[in-house]
Write a protein that holds these residues in place. Structure first.
Motif, PDB file in Angstrom:
ATOM      1  N   THR A  11     113.900 109.474 -20.182  1.00 12.68           N
ATOM      2  CA  THR A  11     114.239 108.440 -21.159  1.00 12.68           C
ATOM      3  C   THR A  11     113.089 107.455 -21.341  1.00 12.68           C
ATOM      4  O   THR A  11     112.771 107.056 -22.478  1.00 12.68           O
ATOM      5  N   ALA A  12     112.462 107.072 -20.228  1.00 12.45           N
ATOM      6  CA  ALA A  12     111.313 106.172 -20.312  1.00 12.45           C
ATOM      7  C   ALA A  12     110.170 106.817 -21.085  1.00 12.45           C
ATOM      8  O   ALA A  12     109.508 106.170 -21.907  1.00 12.45           O
ATOM      9  N   LEU A  13     109.936 108.118 -20.848  1.00 16.04           N
ATOM     10  CA  LEU A  13     108.878 108.824 -21.574  1.00 16.04           C
ATOM     11  C   LEU A  13     109.195 108.904 -23.068  1.00 16.04           C
ATOM     12  O   LEU A  13     108.309 108.729 -23.914  1.00 16.04           O
ATOM     13  N   LEU A  14     110.454 109.136 -23.401  1.00 18.96           N
ATOM     14  CA  LEU A  14     110.842 109.227 -24.808  1.00 18.96           C
ATOM     15  C   LEU A  14     110.633 107.907 -25.527  1.00 18.96           C
ATOM     16  O   LEU A  14     110.013 107.855 -26.610  1.00 18.96           O
ATOM     17  N   LEU A  15     111.114 106.818 -24.949  1.00 24.71           N
ATOM     18  CA  LEU A  15     111.000 105.511 -25.598  1.00 24.71           C
ATOM     19  C   LEU A  15     109.546 105.056 -25.689  1.00 24.71           C
ATOM     20  O   LEU A  15     109.119 104.516 -26.722  1.00 24.71           O
ATOM     21  N   VAL A  69     119.545 101.492 -30.485  1.00 21.82           N
ATOM     22  CA  VAL A  69     118.950 100.156 -30.605  1.00 21.82           C
ATOM     23  C   VAL A  69     117.571 100.124 -29.954  1.00 21.82           C
ATOM     24  O   VAL A  69     116.614  99.573 -30.519  1.00 21.82           O
ATOM     25  N   SER A  70     117.455 100.731 -28.785  1.00 21.10           N
ATOM     26  CA  SER A  70     116.176 100.733 -28.086  1.00 21.10           C
ATOM     27  C   SER A  70     115.121 101.536 -28.850  1.00 21.10           C
ATOM     28  O   SER A  70     113.955 101.129 -28.939  1.00 21.10           O
ATOM     29  N   LEU A  71     115.511 102.666 -29.428  1.00 27.55           N
ATOM     30  CA  LEU A  71     114.572 103.451 -30.233  1.00 27.55           C
ATOM     31  C   LEU A  71     114.082 102.657 -31.437  1.00 27.55           C
ATOM     32  O   LEU A  71     112.888 102.667 -31.766  1.00 27.55           O
ATOM     33  N   ALA A  72     114.999 101.960 -32.101  1.00 22.23           N
ATOM     34  CA  ALA A  72     114.614 101.149 -33.253  1.00 22.23           C
ATOM     35  C   ALA A  72     113.661 100.030 -32.839  1.00 22.23           C
ATOM     36  O   ALA A  72     112.687  99.725 -33.543  1.00 22.23           O
ATOM     37  N   GLU A  73     113.925  99.406 -31.691  1.00 29.45           N
ATOM     38  CA  GLU A  73     113.055  98.337 -31.213  1.00 29.45           C
ATOM     39  C   GLU A  73     111.654  98.862 -30.915  1.00 29.45           C
ATOM     40  O   GLU A  73     110.654  98.190 -31.225  1.00 29.45           O
TER      41      GLU A  73
END
Length: 257
Positions: A11-15, A69-73
């Protein structure tokens, strides 16, 4: 045998990759169309991979709403930092466009067989200055400073961090002013010479109308533009170095570092 995936690391790598990809799409010199999209995707993963261990503890909850929300940010943050860098680097191309405008080269792109629609809107010196600035970035290693400035955002603004919009607005306003000032400083001497040439040709047409100063003005301005642009090229390395310093400083201020 059960296969366990490190969800937090993935998840950290994706974001982090999403933030890097948004930055690469906007920020020079990586926003060029000559760099394929697949290569930009690989570069985004390569940028994000070393910082994953420091971001594992900042991963949001693994549910749909939080992830969206995190992806958009991350997209907004990466695009904002890229646009801030691109705004300052546009000074070099803007200087070339000013030379095209005052030297009469701005109509050349309308007859470009490689761009019949004229969609780029950049004349001869606008493109030339842009390509030269990108070449100088890679030749001097200044692109590493730009890249390092962006990677510092993962430390100052982790995955659960937020950028100050008021600070970003202030930096964008100052960046716009600095872009026009830098463009005038680069192209200003040559613009002054071309303006004086126009005045001289105008006076000549009044004193001796039979000389047809209007037709004489085209080769004279072309000669002055080519000669002056050649001398102005000696200022371009220093101008690119100054722009890189300002871009890195602006990114560091935007992330609050």
């Amino acid at each position: 045998m059960n296969l366990e995936l490190p969800l937090a690391e993935l998840t950290a790598l994706l974001l982090a990759s999403v933030r890097a990809a948004a930055w690469l799409v906007v920020s020079p010199p990586f926003n060029s169309r000559t760099i394929p999209s697949a290569l930009k995707a690989l570069l985004s993963v390569a940028i994000a991979l070393p910082v994953v261990p420091t971001l594992v503890g900042k991963v949001p909850q693994l549910d749909t709403a939080e992830m969206v929300v995190s992806l958009a940010e991350q997209v907004v943050l990466g695009a904002a930092l890229g646009f801030l860098t691109s705004l300052l680097f546009s000074a070099v191309q803007a200087a070339g466009n000013l030379i095209d405008l005052f030297g009469g080269f701005s109509v050349a792109f309308a007859f470009d067989p490689l761009d019949a629609s004229g969609s780029t809107g950049n004349g001869v010196f606008g493109r030339f200055y842009n390509v030269t600035a990108i070449t100088l970035l890679f030749a001097t290693g200044a692109h590493q400073l730009v890249l390092r400035g962006f990677t510092m955002s993962y430390k100052a603004l982790p995955l659960d961090g937020a950028m100050s919009l008021h600070n970003l607005q202030h930096l964008l306003t100052n960046g716009l002013v600095e872009m026009f000032m830098a463009a005038l400083q680069i192209a200003g001497p040559l613009i002054a010479v071309l303006f004086c040439a126009d005045i001289g040709l105008g006076l000549l047409s009044r004193v001796a109308p039979a000389l047809n100063a209007f037709a004489l003005g085209f080769p004279v301005k072309i000669l002055l533009t080519l000669g002056g642009a050649g001398l102005a090229m000696t200022m371009l390395p220093q101008a690119v170095s100054t722009v890189v310093d300002k871009a890195v400083t602006a990114v560091m201020q935007a992330i609050g570092s």
